[in-house]
Write a protein that holds these residues in place. Sequence first.
Motif, PDB file in Angstrom:
ATOM      1  N   LEU A 114       0.838  -1.200   0.000  1.00 42.47           N
ATOM      2  CA  LEU A 114       0.000   0.000   0.000  1.00 42.47           C
ATOM      3  C   LEU A 114       0.871   1.248   0.000  1.00 42.47           C
ATOM      4  CD1 LEU A 114      -2.675  -0.992   2.701  1.00 42.47           C
ATOM      5  CD2 LEU A 114      -2.721  -1.433   0.230  1.00 42.47           C
ATOM      6  N   LEU A 115       0.272   2.353  -0.402  1.00 41.01           N
ATOM      7  CA  LEU A 115       0.911   3.668  -0.314  1.00 41.01           C
ATOM      8  C   LEU A 115       0.240   4.440   0.819  1.00 41.01           C
ATOM      9  CD1 LEU A 115       2.720   5.991  -1.305  1.00 41.01           C
ATOM     10  CD2 LEU A 115       0.927   6.542  -2.984  1.00 41.01           C
ATOM     11  N   TRP A 116       1.040   4.853   1.812  1.00 41.95           N
ATOM     12  CA  TRP A 116       0.529   5.667   2.923  1.00 41.95           C
ATOM     13  C   TRP A 116       0.954   7.102   2.686  1.00 41.95           C
ATOM     14  CZ3 TRP A 116       3.352   6.473   8.116  1.00 41.95           C
ATOM     15  CH2 TRP A 116       2.589   7.315   8.941  1.00 41.95           C
ATOM     16  N   GLN A 117      -0.021   8.012   2.648  1.00 46.76           N
ATOM     17  CA  GLN A 117       0.240   9.424   2.423  1.00 46.76           C
ATOM     18  C   GLN A 117      -0.385  10.243   3.542  1.00 46.76           C
ATOM     19  OE1 GLN A 117      -1.380   9.674  -1.707  1.00 46.76           O
ATOM     20  NE2 GLN A 117       0.671  10.429  -2.227  1.00 46.76           N
ATOM     21  N   ALA A 118       0.455  10.845   4.368  1.00 44.16           N
ATOM     22  CA  ALA A 118      -0.004  11.731   5.434  1.00 44.16           C
ATOM     23  C   ALA A 118       0.066  13.172   4.949  1.00 44.16           C
ATOM     24  CB  ALA A 118       0.856  11.538   6.672  1.00 44.16           C
ATOM     25  N   ALA A 119      -0.599  14.053   5.685  1.00 46.95           N
ATOM     26  CA  ALA A 119      -0.605  15.465   5.321  1.00 46.95           C
ATOM     27  C   ALA A 119       0.804  16.033   5.409  1.00 46.95           C
ATOM     28  CB  ALA A 119      -1.538  16.237   6.242  1.00 46.95           C
ATOM     29  N   PRO A 120       1.174  16.956   4.518  1.00 49.11           N
ATOM     30  CA  PRO A 120       2.485  17.601   4.611  1.00 49.11           C
ATOM     31  C   PRO A 120       2.657  18.282   5.966  1.00 49.11           C
ATOM     32  CG  PRO A 120       1.438  18.098   2.511  1.00 49.11           C
ATOM     33  CD  PRO A 120       0.406  17.423   3.354  1.00 49.11           C
ATOM     34  N   GLY A 121       3.880  18.261   6.462  1.00 48.73           N
ATOM     35  CA  GLY A 121       4.162  18.875   7.748  1.00 48.73           C
ATOM     36  C   GLY A 121       4.017  17.950   8.931  1.00 48.73           C
ATOM     37  N   MET A 122       3.608  16.709   8.701  1.00 45.54           N
ATOM     38  CA  MET A 122       3.435  15.753   9.793  1.00 45.54           C
ATOM     39  C   MET A 122       4.718  14.954  10.055  1.00 45.54           C
ATOM     40  SD  MET A 122       0.432  16.577  10.562  1.00 45.54           S
ATOM     41  CE  MET A 122       0.009  15.377  11.820  1.00 45.54           C
ATOM     42  N   GLY A 123       5.795  15.283   9.361  1.00 44.93           N
ATOM     43  CA  GLY A 123       7.064  14.627   9.610  1.00 44.93           C
ATOM     44  C   GLY A 123       7.178  13.240   9.005  1.00 44.93           C
ATOM     45  N   VAL A 124       6.319  12.922   8.043  1.00 43.13           N
ATOM     46  CA  VAL A 124       6.327  11.597   7.425  1.00 43.13           C
ATOM     47  C   VAL A 124       6.302  11.766   5.904  1.00 43.13           C
ATOM     48  CG1 VAL A 124       5.162   9.387   7.216  1.00 43.13           C
ATOM     49  CG2 VAL A 124       5.084  10.614   9.382  1.00 43.13           C
ATOM     50  N   ASP A 125       7.234  11.127   5.228  1.00 44.04           N
ATOM     51  CA  ASP A 125       7.217  11.131   3.762  1.00 44.04           C
ATOM     52  C   ASP A 125       6.211  10.107   3.258  1.00 44.04           C
ATOM     53  OD1 ASP A 125       9.252  13.029   3.671  1.00 44.04           O
ATOM     54  OD2 ASP A 125      10.824  11.482   3.704  1.00 44.04           O
ATOM     55  N   ASP A 126       5.756  10.303   2.002  1.00 44.05           N
ATOM     56  CA  ASP A 126       4.945   9.264   1.361  1.00 44.05           C
ATOM     57  C   ASP A 126       5.732   7.960   1.367  1.00 44.05           C
ATOM     58  OD1 ASP A 126       3.169  11.285   0.903  1.00 44.05           O
ATOM     59  OD2 ASP A 126       3.380  11.288  -1.284  1.00 44.05           O
ATOM     60  N   MET A 127       5.047   6.870   1.691  1.00 41.72           N
ATOM     61  CA  MET A 127       5.763   5.623   1.926  1.00 41.72           C
ATOM     62  C   MET A 127       4.949   4.439   1.441  1.00 41.72           C
ATOM     63  SD  MET A 127       7.039   4.188   5.636  1.00 41.72           S
ATOM     64  CE  MET A 127       7.693   5.808   6.025  1.00 41.72           C
ATOM     65  N   TYR A 128       5.612   3.517   0.707  1.00 43.04           N
ATOM     66  CA  TYR A 128       4.999   2.239   0.360  1.00 43.04           C
ATOM     67  C   TYR A 128       5.247   1.274   1.513  1.00 43.04           C
ATOM     68  CZ  TYR A 128       4.516   4.131  -4.310  1.00 43.04           C
ATOM     69  OH  TYR A 128       4.158   4.913  -5.384  1.00 43.04           O
TER      70      TYR A 128
END
Length: 746
Positions: A656-670
């Motif tokens: 899966l691709l996990w996408q959090a809102a920008p600024g949450m300290g997390v890059d888009d990640m498979y």
Amino acid sequence: MAIPGNLLSSTTESMDPNTSGWVALLNCSISSGTGGRNGDGTLKLTSTASGEMRARTVSSYTVVPGQLYQVFADASGATVAERIGIRWLTSAGVEISYTWSLTTASASSSWHRIGAAGTAPTTATRAQVVVSASPVAGGVINYFENVYLGLPVRTLGNLLGFGTESLEIDTSGWAVDTNCALSRTAPAVQWAVDYYLAGGEVLALTASANGNMAARTVERPGVTAGTEYLAYCYLSPPTSGSAAWIELRFYNASNTLVQTTRGALAAPGTGYYQQRVSAIAPSTAVTCGVYVGVDTATTGQILRVEGVVVMVAPAIQTGSILPYADASFEQGVAGWTVVSGVATLARSTPWGAYSYDGAYALTASSATATTSVIRSAKFPIGAGMGGQPFRILLYENVTAGGWTLTRAVRWYDASNVDLGTTASSAATAPTSGWWYLALDVTAPATATQAAVELTLTATSTSSAIRLDRLALWHVLPLTSVTAVDDTASITLTLRELPIDYGLRIYRVTAGGARTLVRGESGLLDGTFAIVSDTMTIEDYEPPLAAPVSYLIELIDPADMSVDSRTSDTVTLTHADANLAWLKDPGYPSRNLLVMVQRGPDWTRPIEQSVNHVKGRRNAVTLSDVRGGLEGDLLVWTRSDVERQSLHALLDPGHTLLWQAAPGMGVDDMYVSVAGASEARTAGPATDEWRAWTLPLTQQDMPVTVGVSGSAGRTWQDVLGDFATWQGVLDAYATWEDVFLDRRIGG
């Protein structure tokens, strides 16, 4: 090349690198042969003695009782004809029965298609493919390759059912119209190795007496008035001079014939030639039928028919206002006329002599070195198109003499008043082969109709020019992008693409980083061949709230040169930082927006061995590369619908691709998700909220996964496969499976 939808393995299909997928069943030995087309390997059967010899697949394959299955192969046998069949088995492997093809009408050492289709018996759960021949002595050899077993292969968009299109079952989809008897035969016809729509059997019309003979489809599929339809089939006439034809007929609600349009075959021989015919359904039409026949046949003459299709006519160029008949000339010159001069217009002849689209072209001939003007019929350009840009495209081939050519559009208003032309300068028509010529024009402010007009000046006597694939359309941007915030996707539309070119598309971020975009078969890395002049790609993996553009590269297969386009920049909006996307790259219909309770506390595992050396204070540590991120993502689902959707997303176990809102300290990640837990919150039992713990492990981006779907599949295709809704319900577990044509047990 693996056959799409084949239940057989690639080795069993192609006999490469060996024949391990096959075993002798009766009176023969098997070995590997050479000279195949689906890879070099072939299945070689050598008879032990006189009588039938058979070989079968080693494996048996799961089938669903009552479901229709198709089998085909390519065969070669210089001495004796062959056949192919499906061997139906119980769950215990006990033979129930066979579905056999007809035996090929004559032996042939050339590769030719054999095939059959049949419904799995009620007690069948497994099936095997069996190939057979009946020599009169030992040592006789037959070859087989390119073997398929699976669901019926039919033309997408065909309004007719598989049995009517392919003749692999019986002749029940056809009826006698005039002066003939109907049967099936299995001629030794060599089709392209990757042309999977052709079967082994064809329809045979045998003239009962001297005179016209004809047959018709039993089915009368529904049509929409004002829509253009295209019908086509392969015709094998009794002689090259036979007046063979296909007709598209329309009927009203009372089943009364209201219009007939014929496409006559100009056959160069007695082979199989695809003849087309198109027509716009008249205002009272509700159904249509396809007819085939021969005029002035003699007693006993046979017309053979294969691959019958009727469908909504495809546009020569997306958005072109010219109907198919006026653009491709498959049944004549359509609405084209000579306005002035001595030129004559005719459809090229015979079949296949001159064409860029289909099998014919418009031929303009001039006996003298003079100027002639030819013009198409006029057609509506669409509401509000006055003042808009248009483009003419035509393909030309000078085959005798020489020509000077002027391209123009003649405009008309709603009252049919002639508004004059917008024209190019006169120029010498390029010679030697087919050339495409384009011209951009602007419609007058009051224009509502247009006709294509060509001024042709022959520069020598007895000049001839062929014209084909003409189009006139409203010009739109070559590339456009639209952000779709509701699905966190970007729609990329590409227009005026060159057919058969390779396509490579990069998503480009503000920092210049490039990432390949996903298509139906995987990443669009240049190996995808363009099949339509217009494409729409839905990109479900762009970053949130960050500007992106697209770099499109078109690769010429002839010399691998690259033409590039760049899109505008677009940004997806993501308003609520408490929400994150979980996406399945291969099945974007399952993508889900969830509320985040708490992000992961990451760990990065590493494989190490620690060695304590005697007499040394510090240990010696041997390490592998440190692994990716691992941690638990805590999310909420806020309704039963969200809960069920998250289950559907997690069920296949895909990356899966996990996408959090920008600024949450997390890059888009498979990520992969391990054992997920679903817990109730502290609310009452009726509370629909659930708290989920999703153990995540970082993954590489999947590169071979394509965006799943059935491009072009419509309800008409479902109707073509099933007689009742109960049949649909029995064949598919979910509506998603209907959309993807993913059948139970398939």
